[in-house]
Every structure is written in C-alpha cells, then in structure tokens.
Design a protein around this motif. Structure first.
Motif, PDB file in Angstrom:
ATOM      1  N   ALA A  46       0.839  -1.200   0.000  1.00 34.71           N
ATOM      2  CA  ALA A  46       0.000   0.000   0.000  1.00 34.71           C
ATOM      3  C   ALA A  46       0.874   1.250   0.000  1.00 34.71           C
ATOM      4  N   SER A  47       1.937   1.232   0.786  1.00 35.18           N
ATOM      5  CA  SER A  47       2.842   2.369   0.860  1.00 35.18           C
ATOM      6  C   SER A  47       3.553   2.603  -0.477  1.00 35.18           C
ATOM      7  N   ARG A  48       3.986   1.527  -1.113  1.00 37.17           N
ATOM      8  CA  ARG A  48       4.616   1.637  -2.438  1.00 37.17           C
ATOM      9  C   ARG A  48       3.634   2.202  -3.460  1.00 37.17           C
ATOM     10  N   ASN A  49       2.378   1.756  -3.370  1.00 33.27           N
ATOM     11  CA  ASN A  49       1.347   2.228  -4.294  1.00 33.27           C
ATOM     12  C   ASN A  49       1.106   3.729  -4.114  1.00 33.27           C
ATOM     13  N   LEU A  50       1.059   4.180  -2.862  1.00 33.77           N
ATOM     14  CA  LEU A  50       0.879   5.608  -2.607  1.00 33.77           C
ATOM     15  C   LEU A  50       2.090   6.396  -3.111  1.00 33.77           C
ATOM     16  N   ARG A  51       3.297   5.883  -2.897  1.00 27.71           N
ATOM     17  CA  ARG A  51       4.491   6.567  -3.357  1.00 27.71           C
ATOM     18  C   ARG A  51       4.466   6.728  -4.874  1.00 27.71           C
ATOM     19  N   HIS A  52       4.050   5.681  -5.581  1.00 29.12           N
ATOM     20  CA  HIS A  52       3.928   5.759  -7.036  1.00 29.12           C
ATOM     21  C   HIS A  52       2.904   6.828  -7.428  1.00 29.12           C
ATOM     22  N   PHE A  53       1.761   6.822  -6.768  1.00 26.76           N
ATOM     23  CA  PHE A  53       0.727   7.822  -7.034  1.00 26.76           C
ATOM     24  C   PHE A  53       1.258   9.241  -6.818  1.00 26.76           C
ATOM     25  N   LEU A  54       1.965   9.472  -5.730  1.00 24.65           N
ATOM     26  CA  LEU A  54       2.505  10.806  -5.449  1.00 24.65           C
ATOM     27  C   LEU A  54       3.565  11.200  -6.475  1.00 24.65           C
ATOM     28  N   ASN A  55       4.372  10.248  -6.932  1.00 27.36           N
ATOM     29  CA  ASN A  55       5.352  10.542  -7.975  1.00 27.36           C
ATOM     30  C   ASN A  55       4.661  10.965  -9.277  1.00 27.36           C
ATOM     31  N   VAL A  56       3.602  10.245  -9.646  1.00 23.87           N
ATOM     32  CA  VAL A  56       2.834  10.592 -10.848  1.00 23.87           C
ATOM     33  C   VAL A  56       2.197  11.970 -10.678  1.00 23.87           C
ATOM     34  N   THR A  57       1.614  12.223  -9.508  1.00 28.11           N
ATOM     35  CA  THR A  57       0.963  13.502  -9.227  1.00 28.11           C
ATOM     36  C   THR A  57       1.968  14.649  -9.308  1.00 28.11           C
ATOM     37  N   GLU A 102      -9.118  24.016  -9.424  1.00 31.28           N
ATOM     38  CA  GLU A 102      -9.704  23.058  -8.481  1.00 31.28           C
ATOM     39  C   GLU A 102     -10.314  21.854  -9.191  1.00 31.28           C
ATOM     40  N   TRP A 103     -11.115  22.097 -10.239  1.00 29.32           N
ATOM     41  CA  TRP A 103     -11.790  20.994 -10.928  1.00 29.32           C
ATOM     42  C   TRP A 103     -10.785  20.021 -11.534  1.00 29.32           C
ATOM     43  N   LYS A 104      -9.685  20.534 -12.053  1.00 31.60           N
ATOM     44  CA  LYS A 104      -8.671  19.684 -12.674  1.00 31.60           C
ATOM     45  C   LYS A 104      -7.928  18.865 -11.624  1.00 31.60           C
ATOM     46  N   PHE A 105      -7.611  19.491 -10.516  1.00 28.12           N
ATOM     47  CA  PHE A 105      -6.925  18.799  -9.422  1.00 28.12           C
ATOM     48  C   PHE A 105      -7.772  17.632  -8.923  1.00 28.12           C
ATOM     49  N   THR A 106      -9.049  17.896  -8.676  1.00 24.24           N
ATOM     50  CA  THR A 106      -9.967  16.870  -8.174  1.00 24.24           C
ATOM     51  C   THR A 106     -10.102  15.710  -9.161  1.00 24.24           C
ATOM     52  N   CYS A 107     -10.290  16.020 -10.432  1.00 24.82           N
ATOM     53  CA  CYS A 107     -10.437  14.970 -11.457  1.00 24.82           C
ATOM     54  C   CYS A 107      -9.174  14.125 -11.583  1.00 24.82           C
ATOM     55  N   ARG A 108      -8.026  14.778 -11.566  1.00 21.78           N
ATOM     56  CA  ARG A 108      -6.767  14.052 -11.736  1.00 21.78           C
ATOM     57  C   ARG A 108      -6.423  13.192 -10.530  1.00 21.78           C
ATOM     58  N   ILE A 109      -6.768  13.645  -9.344  1.00 28.24           N
ATOM     59  CA  ILE A 109      -6.552  12.799  -8.152  1.00 28.24           C
ATOM     60  C   ILE A 109      -7.290  11.482  -8.351  1.00 28.24           C
ATOM     61  N   ARG A 110      -8.553  11.572  -8.741  1.00 26.18           N
ATOM     62  CA  ARG A 110      -9.368  10.361  -8.931  1.00 26.18           C
ATOM     63  C   ARG A 110      -8.802   9.471 -10.044  1.00 26.18           C
ATOM     64  N   SER A 111      -8.548  10.055 -11.207  1.00 27.32           N
ATOM     65  CA  SER A 111      -8.127   9.230 -12.348  1.00 27.32           C
ATOM     66  C   SER A 111      -6.718   8.655 -12.139  1.00 27.32           C
ATOM     67  N   TRP A 113      -5.243   7.956  -9.284  1.00 29.89           N
ATOM     68  CA  TRP A 113      -5.287   6.904  -8.261  1.00 29.89           C
ATOM     69  C   TRP A 113      -5.826   5.606  -8.851  1.00 29.89           C
ATOM     70  N   PHE A 114      -6.880   5.698  -9.636  1.00 31.73           N
ATOM     71  CA  PHE A 114      -7.486   4.499 -10.218  1.00 31.73           C
ATOM     72  C   PHE A 114      -6.513   3.782 -11.145  1.00 31.73           C
ATOM     73  N   ARG A 115      -5.585   4.506 -11.728  1.00 32.23           N
ATOM     74  CA  ARG A 115      -4.608   3.903 -12.644  1.00 32.23           C
ATOM     75  C   ARG A 115      -3.454   3.218 -11.921  1.00 32.23           C
ATOM     76  N   THR A 116      -3.340   3.377 -10.604  1.00 32.49           N
ATOM     77  CA  THR A 116      -2.275   2.670  -9.890  1.00 32.49           C
ATOM     78  C   THR A 116      -2.628   1.192  -9.790  1.00 32.49           C
ATOM     79  N   ASN A 120      -8.439   1.716  -6.191  1.00 35.22           N
ATOM     80  CA  ASN A 120      -9.850   1.368  -6.368  1.00 35.22           C
ATOM     81  C   ASN A 120     -10.580   2.620  -6.841  1.00 35.22           C
ATOM     82  N   ALA A 121     -11.732   2.438  -7.439  1.00 32.89           N
ATOM     83  CA  ALA A 121     -12.478   3.573  -8.002  1.00 32.89           C
ATOM     84  C   ALA A 121     -13.095   4.469  -6.939  1.00 32.89           C
TER      85      ALA A 121
END
Length: 164
Positions: A46-57, A102-111, A113-116, A120-121
C-alpha cells in the motif's frame, strides 16, 4: 487523546489550510497473479502504491521540476485499516498547487489513483477542509496510542511546509 497526538495537532492547528484537500483513497485488497491466484495487499505494498501515485501527481503538476528541483505537492498521509484489520486505505491532507484549477486537481486525483496497481475507483476528494480532517485522520485506529497511523515513509520532509 494522548500527549504525542495533542502536541502534533496543536502544532498543525497554527497553519492556514486554504487550498488543502481531504482525500480518501481506497485500495483493492487482492489482485490475481499470473497463475490466477489471489495476491493480498500488504501495508508495504500500500505504501509503495501511494508513493507511485505521489510521484505521478508531482510529475503531472510540476513536470521535470519534480525530479530536477524536488518540487512536490505538500501532503500528510495516514494509512488506516478497517474494523477487522483489513481494507487498507489512505487518508491524505494534500495541498493543491496554486497554478492548478480546483476541478482539474480533483479529477486528476481520482483518475491517477485508479490507474495505480492497487487503486480502487472509490475516491473521495473534498476541498475547503480544516483541522477537523487532521483530527480525524490522526485518530487512534490501530490500538497504538503512542503513535498515529501516519505513513512517515511517504512524508516528504524536505518539502513539508507549515507556517507557524
């Protein structure tokens, strides 16, 4: 409330939390491997998955400056287990970069994360949050009253910013 948590929250209460978002990221708890057998999510995974997500973000919002100049989104991550010690998920307190709508930040967080791999959706993103979210994510969820379930491995200490 234990003394350790109280001191941290007192310190965090002194900041301006505008442009910070309360985010909950859920994860799949198992995935099939190449043989079709279930591989279960661990806290390390889970920690590795979050790290990957933060790197992408960070790469998305700061481009090459993320690697070259260590530009990062400011984030305070905590990991939480469900009532039976399963259902790992993350709660984040994350600051939206000033140049991102704001709208772009919110949408990209969701999309993103789902791509990691484990993402989960079911993702919740709420803006205009305050220290109430910090109090919630630092609650004692694992019976360990001396230390909240903060994911210190994914805290970027060189870029974390608190005005005091």
């Amino acid at each position: 409330m234990n003394e350790y948590r109280r001191h941290i929250l007192d310190w965090l209460d002194k900041d301006d939390w505008s442009d910070w978002y309360a985010v909950t990221l859920t994860m799949r708890q198992s995935l099939p491997n190449v043989d079709g057998e279930d591989v279960f999510l661990t806290q390390q995974g889970a920690s590795r998955n979050l790290r990957h997500f933060l790197n992408v973000t960070n790469k998305r919002w700061y481009g090459n400056a993320a690697a070259k100049y260590n530009k990062r989104c400011e984030v305070i991550p905590t990991v939480e287990k469900g009532s039976e010690g399963r259902n790992l998920h993350y709660h984040l307190f994350i600051k939206r970069p000033n140049h991102v709508p704001e709208w772009k930040f919110t949408c990209r967080i969701r999309s993103d994360w789902f791509r990691t791999e484990w993402g989960n959706a079911l993702v919740t993103v709420k803006g205009n949050t305050d220290t109430g979210w910090l109090r919630y994510i630092t609650k004692d969820t694992q019976g360990n009253t001396s230390n909240p379930a903060w994911d210190f491995e994914n805290v970027d200490y060189s870029n974390i910013w608190f005005a005091g």
